[in-house]
Design a protein around this motif. Structure first.
Motif, mmCIF file in Angstrom:
data_model
loop_
_atom_site.group_PDB
_atom_site.id
_atom_site.type_symbol
_atom_site.label_atom_id
_atom_site.label_comp_id
_atom_site.label_asym_id
_atom_site.label_seq_id
_atom_site.Cartn_x
_atom_site.Cartn_y
_atom_site.Cartn_z
ATOM 1 N N ALA A 1 0.832 -1.202 0.000
ATOM 2 C CA ALA A 1 0.000 0.000 0.000
ATOM 3 C C ALA A 1 0.867 1.253 0.000
ATOM 4 C CB ALA A 1 -0.925 -0.007 1.208
ATOM 5 N N ALA A 2 1.944 1.224 0.769
ATOM 6 C CA ALA A 2 2.847 2.379 0.821
ATOM 7 C C ALA A 2 3.460 2.659 -0.541
ATOM 8 C CB ALA A 2 3.948 2.125 1.853
ATOM 9 N N ARG A 3 3.888 1.617 -1.232
ATOM 10 C CA ARG A 3 4.543 1.815 -2.523
ATOM 11 C C ARG A 3 3.549 2.119 -3.629
ATOM 12 N NH1 ARG A 3 8.257 -2.799 -0.540
ATOM 13 N NH2 ARG A 3 9.880 -1.549 0.456
ATOM 14 N N ASP A 4 2.337 1.564 -3.489
ATOM 15 C CA ASP A 4 1.309 1.855 -4.496
ATOM 16 C C ASP A 4 1.012 3.346 -4.581
ATOM 17 O OD1 ASP A 4 1.030 -0.754 -5.273
ATOM 18 O OD2 ASP A 4 -0.796 -1.141 -4.111
ATOM 19 N N ARG A 5 1.120 4.056 -3.447
ATOM 20 C CA ARG A 5 0.845 5.495 -3.452
ATOM 21 C C ARG A 5 1.807 6.264 -4.348
ATOM 22 N NH1 ARG A 5 1.064 5.608 2.808
ATOM 23 N NH2 ARG A 5 -0.935 4.680 3.393
ATOM 24 N N LEU A 6 3.000 5.699 -4.562
ATOM 25 C CA LEU A 6 4.041 6.434 -5.263
ATOM 26 C C LEU A 6 4.254 5.988 -6.702
ATOM 27 C CD1 LEU A 6 6.802 6.623 -2.484
ATOM 28 C CD2 LEU A 6 5.101 8.353 -3.078
ATOM 29 N N ARG A 7 3.673 4.853 -7.109
ATOM 30 C CA ARG A 7 4.010 4.292 -8.422
ATOM 31 C C ARG A 7 3.714 5.258 -9.564
ATOM 32 N NH1 ARG A 7 5.183 -1.009 -7.220
ATOM 33 N NH2 ARG A 7 3.966 -1.830 -5.458
ATOM 34 N N ARG A 8 2.521 5.830 -9.561
ATOM 35 C CA ARG A 8 2.141 6.685 -10.677
ATOM 36 C C ARG A 8 2.988 7.962 -10.696
ATOM 37 N NH1 ARG A 8 -4.172 7.823 -11.890
ATOM 38 N NH2 ARG A 8 -4.168 5.561 -11.526
ATOM 39 N N THR A 9 3.249 8.523 -9.511
ATOM 40 C CA THR A 9 4.057 9.744 -9.429
ATOM 41 C C THR A 9 5.488 9.488 -9.890
ATOM 42 O OG1 THR A 9 2.739 10.598 -7.599
ATOM 43 C CG2 THR A 9 4.941 11.521 -7.876
ATOM 44 N N LEU A 10 6.084 8.397 -9.389
ATOM 45 C CA LEU A 10 7.448 8.073 -9.791
ATOM 46 C C LEU A 10 7.517 7.765 -11.284
ATOM 47 C CD1 LEU A 10 8.626 5.835 -6.807
ATOM 48 C CD2 LEU A 10 9.403 8.148 -7.355
ATOM 49 N N GLY A 11 6.498 7.069 -11.792
ATOM 50 C CA GLY A 11 6.480 6.770 -13.215
ATOM 51 C C GLY A 11 6.412 8.021 -14.065
ATOM 52 N N PHE A 12 5.627 8.992 -13.626
ATOM 53 C CA PHE A 12 5.501 10.251 -14.350
ATOM 54 C C PHE A 12 6.859 10.931 -14.484
ATOM 55 C CE2 PHE A 12 4.871 14.871 -14.330
ATOM 56 C CZ PHE A 12 4.053 15.020 -15.441
ATOM 57 N N ILE A 13 7.637 10.892 -13.405
ATOM 58 C CA ILE A 13 8.939 11.558 -13.411
ATOM 59 C C ILE A 13 9.981 10.735 -14.156
ATOM 60 C CG2 ILE A 13 10.836 12.368 -11.944
ATOM 61 C CD1 ILE A 13 8.689 12.952 -9.804
ATOM 62 N N LEU A 14 10.059 9.441 -13.853
ATOM 63 C CA LEU A 14 11.144 8.606 -14.371
ATOM 64 C C LEU A 14 10.974 8.240 -15.839
ATOM 65 C CD1 LEU A 14 11.656 6.235 -11.302
ATOM 66 C CD2 LEU A 14 13.096 8.165 -11.997
ATOM 67 N N ARG A 15 9.821 8.529 -16.433
ATOM 68 C CA ARG A 15 9.639 8.233 -17.851
ATOM 69 C C ARG A 15 10.485 9.156 -18.731
ATOM 70 N NH1 ARG A 15 6.115 12.376 -17.382
ATOM 71 N NH2 ARG A 15 5.053 13.215 -19.232
ATOM 72 N N GLY A 16 10.928 10.295 -18.166
ATOM 73 C CA GLY A 16 11.710 11.262 -18.931
ATOM 74 C C GLY A 16 13.124 10.780 -19.201
ATOM 75 N N GLN A 17 13.591 10.978 -20.428
ATOM 76 C CA GLN A 17 14.922 10.501 -20.812
ATOM 77 C C GLN A 17 16.042 11.147 -19.996
ATOM 78 O OE1 GLN A 17 16.068 8.018 -22.884
ATOM 79 N NE2 GLN A 17 13.911 7.429 -22.751
ATOM 80 N N HIS A 18 15.795 12.340 -19.453
ATOM 81 C CA HIS A 18 16.839 12.989 -18.663
ATOM 82 C C HIS A 18 17.099 12.243 -17.349
ATOM 83 C CE1 HIS A 18 13.037 14.617 -17.220
ATOM 84 N NE2 HIS A 18 13.628 15.010 -16.116
ATOM 85 N N HIS A 19 16.255 11.233 -17.040
ATOM 86 C CA HIS A 19 16.490 10.431 -15.839
ATOM 87 C C HIS A 19 17.267 9.152 -16.148
ATOM 88 C CE1 HIS A 19 14.634 12.278 -12.309
ATOM 89 N NE2 HIS A 19 13.777 12.822 -13.150
ATOM 90 N N ALA A 20 17.773 9.005 -17.372
ATOM 91 C CA ALA A 20 18.495 7.787 -17.735
ATOM 92 C C ALA A 20 19.714 7.568 -16.845
ATOM 93 C CB ALA A 20 18.905 7.846 -19.208
ATOM 94 N N ARG A 21 20.465 8.633 -16.576
ATOM 95 C CA ARG A 21 21.655 8.500 -15.725
ATOM 96 C C ARG A 21 21.255 8.149 -14.288
ATOM 97 N NH1 ARG A 21 27.027 10.624 -15.812
ATOM 98 N NH2 ARG A 21 26.535 11.829 -17.685
ATOM 99 N N ASN A 22 20.180 8.760 -13.804
ATOM 100 C CA ASN A 22 19.665 8.461 -12.469
ATOM 101 C C ASN A 22 19.337 6.970 -12.355
ATOM 102 O OD1 ASN A 22 18.300 8.529 -9.959
ATOM 103 N ND2 ASN A 22 16.429 9.334 -10.875
ATOM 104 N N LEU A 23 18.635 6.428 -13.346
ATOM 105 C CA LEU A 23 18.272 5.005 -13.347
ATOM 106 C C LEU A 23 19.517 4.120 -13.412
ATOM 107 C CD1 LEU A 23 15.281 5.262 -15.828
ATOM 108 C CD2 LEU A 23 15.107 4.771 -13.391
ATOM 109 N N GLU A 24 20.444 4.497 -14.269
ATOM 110 C CA GLU A 24 21.668 3.704 -14.435
ATOM 111 C C GLU A 24 22.478 3.656 -13.144
ATOM 112 O OE1 GLU A 24 25.786 3.744 -17.126
ATOM 113 O OE2 GLU A 24 24.230 5.259 -17.446
ATOM 114 N N MET A 25 22.632 4.809 -12.499
ATOM 115 C CA MET A 25 23.430 4.852 -11.272
ATOM 116 C C MET A 25 22.783 4.067 -10.138
ATOM 117 S SD MET A 25 24.965 8.718 -11.075
ATOM 118 C CE MET A 25 26.364 9.181 -12.098
ATOM 119 N N ALA A 26 21.456 3.975 -10.164
ATOM 120 C CA ALA A 26 20.752 3.221 -9.123
ATOM 121 C C ALA A 26 20.724 1.735 -9.410
ATOM 122 C CB ALA A 26 19.323 3.741 -8.991
ATOM 123 N N GLY A 27 21.127 1.353 -10.632
ATOM 124 C CA GLY A 27 21.027 -0.045 -11.023
ATOM 125 C C GLY A 27 19.598 -0.457 -11.315
ATOM 126 N N THR A 28 18.775 0.516 -11.728
ATOM 127 C CA THR A 28 17.355 0.284 -11.968
ATOM 128 C C THR A 28 17.103 -0.098 -13.425
ATOM 129 O OG1 THR A 28 16.767 1.909 -10.283
ATOM 130 C CG2 THR A 28 15.050 1.313 -11.862
#
Length: 323
Positions: free
Chosen positions: A220-247
């Protein structure tokens, strides 16, 4: 050193909840309430006046006031006026603004680096009580000063790109780092801020937005954030952020799912692994551990984002404090 704890309010909270959250933050010893400046949401200057009047000690930050929608003279006037009534409790934060919001209002954020540098210079001159003599590429402000004198208001810069991060280190009093970032990515951004600090021979305050959600039911805690995080992380400028996190995240599929409003697909793509690496979420114990990982990066302040009710905020406070 333990990081200070602030909260972020987006401007779309129910009004009663907004009042409760301000009071709770003040009573719980939060350092700062960062009020977002999103076009078409609640106006942050008016909200700041309300929040300051309803609280005793918490600071209020006008978060990421965009010089494309609010002239830096006006933004500085607002911060200075609030500080005159509530001395030492106001922060002025500049930022380029959300491109899509600006476009919806017929505004274009061109040459952001130079525009934000000029905004900081103008604000600093006005807050010092000086007569401003600024003849820039975008702004020309000459022969005027604040009529009520100097005000001690820190100037922060919301920054994400390398040049903007260096500018924050060189010219602002503090930096506000983007949300949905991993601890590893924050370490990289702080290196760029310190590069600017070194060039200018100075040190600034470092705050970061972190999405936080606590619940005994970790799903339930993580479900609250999925749509918000998806909205942000869909942007290509977050590619380095994802890579550094191992995501591992299919950004193209996520962007397509958002475009067709396929929320089931968004939730499937933004799985628990993604949420855990880019937020402090889950059970209170998991939130406390994740919060510690962000604290270990070396931030002066962690700004919790993503709560929309006072009950959610109370759960977060309890998790972080261990009470």
């Amino acid at each position: 050193m333990r990081s200070r704890f602030g909260i972020s309010l987006e401007g779309n909270e129910a009004l009663d909840e907004l009042h409760h959250m301000v009071s709770l933050a003040d009573e719980s010893g939060a350092s700062t309430i960062w009020l977002a400046s999103h076009l078409f949401q609640r106006e942050p200057i008016a909200t700041a006046a309300m929040a300051l009047g309803r609280s005793k000690s918490v600071k209020i930050a006008l978060m990421a006031m965009s010089p494309y929608s609010v002239h830096p003279v006006y933004a500085t006037m607002a911060a200075a006026t609030l500080n005159e009534q509530f001395p030492g409790r106001v922060i002025l934060c500049f930022g380029a603004g959300a491109p899509r919001d600006l476009e919806a209002a017929g505004l274009k954020a061109d040459h952001p680096l130079g525009t934000l540098r000029e905004s900081i210079d103008i604000a600093r001159s006005l807050l010092s009580g000086e007569v401003v003599a600024h003849d820039g590429e975008r702004f020309k402000v000459n022969g005027r000063r604040l009529s009520f004198g100097a005000q001690q208001v820190p100037i922060f810069l919301a920054a994400s790109g390398p040049q903007m991060l260096e500018l924050a280190g060189a010219a602002a009093d503090g930096v506000l780092l983007s949300a949905a970032t991993s601890p590893a990515f924050l370490r990289w951004t702080l290196e760029l801020v310190r590069k600017g600090e070194t060039k200018a021979g100075r040190t600034i305050k470092k705050s970061a937005l972190v999405y936080v959600s606590a619940d005994r039911d970790e799903t339930a805690a993580r479900d609250r954030l999925r749509r918000t995080l998806g909205f942000i992380l869909r942007g290509q400028h977050h590619a380095r952020n994802l890579e550094m996190a191992g995501t591992t995240l299919d950004q193209a599929a996520l962007a397509a799912a958002y475009a067709r409003e396929d929320w089931e697909a968004v939730a499937r793509l933004v799985d628990d692994n993604v949420v855990m690496r880019h937020s402090a979420s889950g059970t209170p114990e998991q939130v406390a551990a994740a919060f510690q990982a962000y604290q270990d990066v070396g931030l002066d302040e962690i700004v919790a984002a993503g709560m929309t009710t006072s009950a959610q905020l109370s759960d977060v406070f309890s998790s972080v404090s261990g009470k």
